[in-house]
Design a protein around this motif. Structure first.
Motif, PDB file in Angstrom:
ATOM      1  N   GLU A  96       0.856  -1.177   0.000  1.00 56.46           N
ATOM      2  CA  GLU A  96       0.000   0.000   0.000  1.00 56.46           C
ATOM      3  C   GLU A  96       0.895   1.231   0.000  1.00 56.46           C
ATOM      4  O   GLU A  96       1.818   1.333   0.819  1.00 56.46           O
ATOM      5  N   VAL A  97       0.637   2.168  -0.909  1.00 49.30           N
ATOM      6  CA  VAL A  97       1.491   3.350  -1.033  1.00 49.30           C
ATOM      7  C   VAL A  97       0.717   4.594  -0.612  1.00 49.30           C
ATOM      8  O   VAL A  97      -0.358   4.888  -1.149  1.00 49.30           O
ATOM      9  N   CYS A  98       1.263   5.323   0.360  1.00 45.93           N
ATOM     10  CA  CYS A  98       0.701   6.597   0.798  1.00 45.93           C
ATOM     11  C   CYS A  98       1.649   7.695   0.333  1.00 45.93           C
ATOM     12  O   CYS A  98       2.850   7.631   0.630  1.00 45.93           O
ATOM     13  N   PHE A  99       1.145   8.683  -0.404  1.00 47.25           N
ATOM     14  CA  PHE A  99       2.059   9.657  -0.998  1.00 47.25           C
ATOM     15  C   PHE A  99       1.511  11.073  -0.949  1.00 47.25           C
ATOM     16  O   PHE A  99       0.372  11.294  -0.571  1.00 47.25           O
ATOM     17  N   SER A 100       2.363  12.016  -1.293  1.00 49.70           N
ATOM     18  CA  SER A 100       2.131  13.457  -1.306  1.00 49.70           C
ATOM     19  C   SER A 100       2.395  14.059   0.067  1.00 49.70           C
ATOM     20  O   SER A 100       2.729  13.371   1.027  1.00 49.70           O
ATOM     21  N   GLU A 101       2.222  15.395   0.127  1.00 52.73           N
ATOM     22  CA  GLU A 101       2.502  16.106   1.371  1.00 52.73           C
ATOM     23  C   GLU A 101       1.617  15.582   2.504  1.00 52.73           C
ATOM     24  O   GLU A 101       0.457  15.214   2.288  1.00 52.73           O
ATOM     25  N   ASN A 102       2.190  15.549   3.700  1.00 55.43           N
ATOM     26  CA  ASN A 102       1.513  15.070   4.911  1.00 55.43           C
ATOM     27  C   ASN A 102       1.233  13.578   4.897  1.00 55.43           C
ATOM     28  O   ASN A 102       0.445  13.078   5.705  1.00 55.43           O
ATOM     29  N   ALA A 103       1.903  12.843   4.013  1.00 56.28           N
ATOM     30  CA  ALA A 103       1.704  11.390   3.976  1.00 56.28           C
ATOM     31  C   ALA A 103       2.114  10.729   5.290  1.00 56.28           C
ATOM     32  O   ALA A 103       1.567   9.686   5.664  1.00 56.28           O
ATOM     33  N   THR A 147      -2.246   6.484  12.690  1.00 57.86           N
ATOM     34  CA  THR A 147      -3.308   5.465  12.753  1.00 57.86           C
ATOM     35  C   THR A 147      -2.840   4.169  13.412  1.00 57.86           C
ATOM     36  O   THR A 147      -3.658   3.289  13.688  1.00 57.86           O
ATOM     37  N   PHE A 148      -1.534   4.042  13.645  1.00 61.61           N
ATOM     38  CA  PHE A 148      -1.026   2.850  14.320  1.00 61.61           C
ATOM     39  C   PHE A 148      -1.168   3.043  15.832  1.00 61.61           C
ATOM     40  O   PHE A 148      -0.516   3.915  16.414  1.00 61.61           O
ATOM     41  N   LYS A 149      -2.026   2.249  16.436  1.00 64.93           N
ATOM     42  CA  LYS A 149      -2.341   2.420  17.849  1.00 64.93           C
ATOM     43  C   LYS A 149      -2.063   1.151  18.641  1.00 64.93           C
ATOM     44  O   LYS A 149      -2.235   0.038  18.137  1.00 64.93           O
ATOM     45  N   ASP A 150      -1.645   1.356  19.880  1.00 61.17           N
ATOM     46  CA  ASP A 150      -1.455   0.254  20.833  1.00 61.17           C
ATOM     47  C   ASP A 150      -0.511  -0.814  20.297  1.00 61.17           C
ATOM     48  O   ASP A 150      -0.730  -2.019  20.500  1.00 61.17           O
ATOM     49  N   GLN A 151       0.520  -0.389  19.593  1.00 68.81           N
ATOM     50  CA  GLN A 151       1.511  -1.321  19.064  1.00 68.81           C
ATOM     51  C   GLN A 151       2.907  -0.949  19.559  1.00 68.81           C
ATOM     52  O   GLN A 151       3.187   0.211  19.866  1.00 68.81           O
ATOM     53  N   LYS A 171       4.955  11.137  15.148  1.00 73.39           N
ATOM     54  CA  LYS A 171       3.821  10.630  14.370  1.00 73.39           C
ATOM     55  C   LYS A 171       3.333   9.283  14.908  1.00 73.39           C
ATOM     56  O   LYS A 171       2.175   8.925  14.722  1.00 73.39           O
ATOM     57  N   LEU A 172       4.223   8.549  15.577  1.00 70.98           N
ATOM     58  CA  LEU A 172       3.869   7.240  16.147  1.00 70.98           C
ATOM     59  C   LEU A 172       3.435   7.354  17.603  1.00 70.98           C
ATOM     60  O   LEU A 172       3.520   6.394  18.366  1.00 70.98           O
TER      61      LEU A 172
END
Length: 378
Positions: A9-16, A22-26, A48-49
């Motif tokens: 899965e590729v997330c791209f552009s500014e603020n990617a 969205t990674f929680k409790d890990q 961010k994490l």
């Protein structure tokens, strides 16, 4: 039968990078190098994490990661007992993280890691490929690992992370993108699926690489080059590369020339070799030349015939290399002709054995490689 698959899965552009929230409790482990750590880039990823329960950092990665470093990383990863692995950096950091996660997974079959790759250069495409390269530190030999399990689950392409890359790194990694796309395009295994990715990667790279080189803070250009790198990675991931990479790997291992720089040095001469129509296999050679002709048209060059298209493509690459002050011969890379000649047979032997060379569209032997080496020695 041919097959094509994109796992990542590729997330791209500014603020990617915001996707990391969205990674929680890990439990997370960040694998990177000391530059990323000391420059504060790792701090950005940590913030961010913030929804993770713990974050550990392995920042010992070095260029051309050796096997002993990989095993050190495996030990770190296992002890951290994490769920999320985040690779941050250039090709070496991502390749090291791939190898570390892969071996740790083999050691713990019951364990499942979620693997995120965040490239900080626009070049290798490693964030979407099933390849990793590790090095034997005693011989300098590079060994490719190839397994679908090495492919990251997610790639994050945020142009903010590449805008401070200095011009020479921008140039070297950008030429790696172009080489990936062109070699995938003419690979023996090329298909319509890989062709569309390679064409778009080249279209973007030839337009936006000069802009990135001229002004690293041109965020649109950086964003486009990041995408080009990823697309080229997707292309060669399914169809391999060719002789260009076979020789470049040898030059890198022996003389420690940066990979993208080595690729760029050879690229015009490999294109000329592959498209040579003045030989017995004229029909097959014409087919290769026609692919180069089409790529020339894709990037906006006149290409009324295969011969003209090939020559204009070579000339455009050479023009770009000169514009970015890239080496055009081996001595410009800090290698003396005496050193070069001393290792000529070793370069040839390594290139012939390289896993990339087998996908070259034109059969190649030792004499062919030697003639290409003659051209970069001038």
């Amino acid at each position: 039968m041919k097959r094509f698959k994109i796992k990542t899965e590729v997330c791209f552009s500014e603020n990617a990078l915001d996707i990391l929230k969205t990674f929680k409790d890990q439990k997370a482990v960040i694998i990177t190098d000391d530059f990323m750590y000391n420059s504060g880039v790792t701090d950005v990823i940590e913030k961010k994490l913030s929804n993770c329960t713990s974050i550990a950092i392995f920042s010992d990665v070095i260029p051309d990661p050796p096997m002993d470093l990989i095993m050190k990383g495996v030990e770190f990863l296992v002890e951290a007992d994490c769920d999320l692995v985040v690779a941050l950096g250039g090709g070496s950091s991502i390749d090291a993280a791939k190898a570390i996660e892969y071996i740790a997974q083999k050691m713990q079959p019951e364990k499942k890691y979620y693997f995120v790759a965040i490239p900080t250069t626009s070049g290798t495409g490693s964030e979407v490929t099933q390849f990793a390269v590790i090095t034997d530190s005693t011989t300098g030999t590079k060994y490719p690992l190839v397994d679908e399990a090495l492919t990251p689950d997610m790639a994050i392409l945020d142009p903010e992370l590449v805008k401070t890359a200095p011009p020479f790194i921008t140039a070297d990694t950008g030429m790696d993108v172009i080489t990936h796309a062109i070699e995938a395009y003419v690979s023996e295994l090329a298909s319509d699926c890989s062709d569309c990715l390679a064409e778009k990667a080249c279209e973007l790279a030839f337009e936006y690489l000069p802009r990135c080189y001229r002004n690293g803070f041109d965020i649109r250009a950086r964003d486009k080059m990041h995408r080009a790198s990823c697309l080229a990675g997707m292309a060669f991931n399914s169809v391999n590369l060719g002789l260009n990479h076979g020789i470049a790997h040898a030059l890198g291992a022996i003389f420690h020339i940066p990979h993208g720089r080595a690729n760029a040095l050879i690229l015009p001469h490999v294109i000329e070799f592959n498209a040579d129509m003045a030989r017995d296999m004229a029909k097959h050679s014409t087919k290769i030349a026609e692919k180069y002709q089409k790529m020339a048209r894709v990037i906006g060059l006149p290409a009324p015939t295969p011969k003209v298209g090939v020559q204009n493509l070579i000339d455009e690459i050479t023009r770009l290399l000169k514009y970015m002050d890239r080496p055009l011969c081996i001595t410009d890379c800090g290698v003396t002709l005496e050193e070069f000649e001393t290792h000529r047979e070793e370069i040839i032997a390594r290139a012939l054995k390289d896993a990339c060379t087998v996908a070259n569209p034109r059969p190649v032997d030792a004499e062919d490689i030697s003639k290409i080496l003659d051209k970069i020695a001038k």
